[in-house]
Design a protein around this motif. Structure first.
Motif, PDB file in Angstrom:
ATOM      1  N   GLY A  50      19.895 -15.675  -3.578  1.00 35.84           N
ATOM      2  CA  GLY A  50      18.861 -16.689  -3.481  1.00 35.84           C
ATOM      3  C   GLY A  50      17.493 -16.103  -3.213  1.00 35.84           C
ATOM      4  N   LEU A  51      16.505 -17.001  -3.178  1.00 34.35           N
ATOM      5  CA  LEU A  51      15.118 -16.629  -2.975  1.00 34.35           C
ATOM      6  C   LEU A  51      14.572 -17.365  -1.758  1.00 34.35           C
ATOM      7  CD1 LEU A  51      13.882 -17.109  -6.667  1.00 34.35           C
ATOM      8  CD2 LEU A  51      14.841 -15.015  -5.646  1.00 34.35           C
ATOM      9  N   ASP A  52      13.543 -16.797  -1.146  1.00 36.58           N
ATOM     10  CA  ASP A  52      12.906 -17.513  -0.048  1.00 36.58           C
ATOM     11  C   ASP A  52      11.947 -18.567  -0.605  1.00 36.58           C
ATOM     12  OD1 ASP A  52      10.504 -16.258  -0.783  1.00 36.58           O
ATOM     13  OD2 ASP A  52      10.614 -14.762   0.804  1.00 36.58           O
ATOM     14  N   SER A  53      11.245 -19.269   0.254  1.00 34.93           N
ATOM     15  CA  SER A  53      10.376 -20.373  -0.189  1.00 34.93           C
ATOM     16  C   SER A  53       9.213 -19.910  -1.061  1.00 34.93           C
ATOM     17  CB  SER A  53       9.838 -21.134   1.021  1.00 34.93           C
ATOM     18  OG  SER A  53       9.123 -20.265   1.889  1.00 34.93           O
ATOM     19  N   ASN A  54       8.937 -18.606  -1.040  1.00 38.42           N
ATOM     20  CA  ASN A  54       7.870 -18.059  -1.884  1.00 38.42           C
ATOM     21  C   ASN A  54       8.397 -17.507  -3.205  1.00 38.42           C
ATOM     22  OD1 ASN A  54       5.723 -18.499   0.013  1.00 38.42           O
ATOM     23  ND2 ASN A  54       6.521 -16.774   1.212  1.00 38.42           N
ATOM     24  N   GLY A  55       9.709 -17.684  -3.442  1.00 37.16           N
ATOM     25  CA  GLY A  55      10.294 -17.206  -4.678  1.00 37.16           C
ATOM     26  C   GLY A  55      10.626 -15.731  -4.672  1.00 37.16           C
ATOM     27  N   MET A  56      10.724 -15.120  -3.480  1.00 38.98           N
ATOM     28  CA  MET A  56      11.023 -13.703  -3.363  1.00 38.98           C
ATOM     29  C   MET A  56      12.486 -13.497  -3.000  1.00 38.98           C
ATOM     30  SD  MET A  56       8.108 -12.463  -4.112  1.00 38.98           S
ATOM     31  CE  MET A  56       8.329 -10.725  -3.704  1.00 38.98           C
ATOM     32  N   ASP A  57      13.108 -12.478  -3.595  1.00 37.92           N
ATOM     33  CA  ASP A  57      14.492 -12.155  -3.298  1.00 37.92           C
ATOM     34  C   ASP A  57      14.635 -11.784  -1.819  1.00 37.92           C
ATOM     35  OD1 ASP A  57      17.151 -11.715  -3.652  1.00 37.92           O
ATOM     36  OD2 ASP A  57      16.947 -10.075  -5.081  1.00 37.92           O
ATOM     37  N   THR A  58      15.700 -12.245  -1.178  1.00 36.10           N
ATOM     38  CA  THR A  58      15.905 -11.953   0.239  1.00 36.10           C
ATOM     39  C   THR A  58      17.392 -11.897   0.564  1.00 36.10           C
ATOM     40  OG1 THR A  58      15.456 -12.696   2.512  1.00 36.10           O
ATOM     41  CG2 THR A  58      15.777 -14.411   0.857  1.00 36.10           C
ATOM     42  N   THR A  59      17.718 -11.130   1.592  1.00 36.74           N
ATOM     43  CA  THR A  59      19.098 -11.081   2.087  1.00 36.74           C
ATOM     44  C   THR A  59      19.224 -11.872   3.390  1.00 36.74           C
ATOM     45  OG1 THR A  59      18.662  -9.012   3.278  1.00 36.74           O
ATOM     46  CG2 THR A  59      19.505  -8.822   1.022  1.00 36.74           C
TER      47      THR A  59
END
Length: 352
Positions: free
Chosen positions: A204-213
């Motif tokens: 998934g992505l964070d609220s800014n559209g960046m990949d995150t774990t």
């Protein structure tokens, strides 16, 4: 550190029913809803079993779910029906809809049951298992609140809309396929967030559209569709078979069970049942299915210590073991469920 304990199946069942009835749920609906919880845990799907009791009770207490209402069936044709869940517990609504689909399929060979005005229904696998035990094939799906973007988009436009397929195998190791159309279900991501554990990249992505774990950040952002545009397209197809076709709610109309718990979700489902006995005969079907599955399992594996499996076999093994040894439960969640049954604590709605 999480302590896992074994709790007898009937004890878990009694706790759930008492918690539901204490919050005004009609006995028949409480029993139907609990059956699906227990089945999920028996099949090893802990994220969709009694772990969710507090969440469902929380929504009942918030007024988002109707505790005492009728689940109605409108038989449209010999093979088709619409079930109106009356905004009660989705596990109960879907359980009743599955019963209807099985009955129709055994009567005329095939059934399509569309469901509206429901809520989160747990996992496709439990309904698939029930259909297999009745000797019929089941295809199922549900829509949900917005969680995934369109291909190339950066706004949520569709739910992860899980789908299921189940076929009865001789001996009870039924073919069970159940997966969300996101790379990973929000239930597993939510569990990782609760435990403070990282998730793999690409979920998934964070609220800014960046990949995150960071699981918590994904819950505030986006889960990604499996297979890119393919998963996105399948999610839309499920919404058309559920919300659009039932006359109920589809993606933009569905309310989040997490962010708007006091409002009816309007979630919709579909169930398609096929009775093989009406085509080539149940025994012939199962013999051919066993031949197919046996051939698959005879193929060489990459790791000799890890044999090739057919979907559903691990769940069948879990079912037998959990039925014998008791359901595996987080001890803190078990204490919380006991408190819900006694009425000493309130339900808690998780965030995202």
């Amino acid at each position: 550190m999480v302590e896992m304990i074994r709790v007898p199946v009937e004890e878990c069942r009694t706790i759930c029913i008492e918690a539901y009835e204490r919050n005004g749920v009609a006995p028949e609906i409480a029993s139907l809803a609990t059956d699906q919880f227990i089945l999920c845990d028996l099949l090893g799907i802990q994220t969709h079993g009694i772990l969710r009791l507090s969440h469902y009770i929380g929504r009942l207490q918030a007024g988002g779910i109707e505790p005492a209402t009728s689940i109605t069936v409108d038989r449209k044709t010999p093979a088709m029906a619409i079930v109106d869940g009356g905004n009660t517990l989705g596990t109960a609504v879907a359980g009743r809809a599955t019963e209807v689909a099985i009955e129709i399929a055994q009567e005329v060979g095939i059934a399509f049951v569309s469901v509206k005005n429901s809520n989160h229904f747990g996992a496709n696998a439990s309904f698939g298992w029930g259909a297999c035990e009745a000797g019929v094939i089941l295809l199922s799906g549900t829509n949900g609140s917005l969680t995934m973007p369109a291909t190339g988009g950066k706004a949520q436009v569709v739910g992860n809309n899980p789908i299921g397929y189940a076929a009865p195998r001789k001996g009870g190791k039924h073919f069970i396929l159940d997966f969300a159309l996101s790379v990973q279900s929000r239930g597993k991501i939510r569990r990782a967030a609760e435990l403070g554990e990282p998730i793999p990249e690409g979920w998934g992505l964070d609220s800014n559209g960046m990949d995150t774990t960071d699981a918590a950040k994904v819950l505030q952002g986006f889960v990604l569709p499996v297979g890119g545009h393919k998963g996105y397209g399948l999610a839309l197809a499920v919404d058309m078979l559920t919300g659009v076709l039932s006359g109920g709610h589809y993606a933009p109309l569905i309310k989040s069970q997490f962010y708007e718990p006091d409002k009816s979700s309007g979630i919709c489902h579909y169930f398609i049942c096929i009775d093989p006995d009406k085509l080539i005969g149940r025994e012939t079907f199962q013999a051919r299915l066993e031949d197919y599955c046996s051939w698959i399992k005879e193929q060489p594996s990459i790791d000799p210590k890890v044999p090739v499996r057919v979907p559903g076999e691990r769940a069948a093994e879990a079912y037998a073991g959990n039925l014998r040894k008791g359901i595996l439960v987080d001890s803190d969640h078990h204490k919380r469920n006991q408190g819900l049954a006694k009425g000493t604590i309130k339900g808690v709605i998780p965030k995202g």
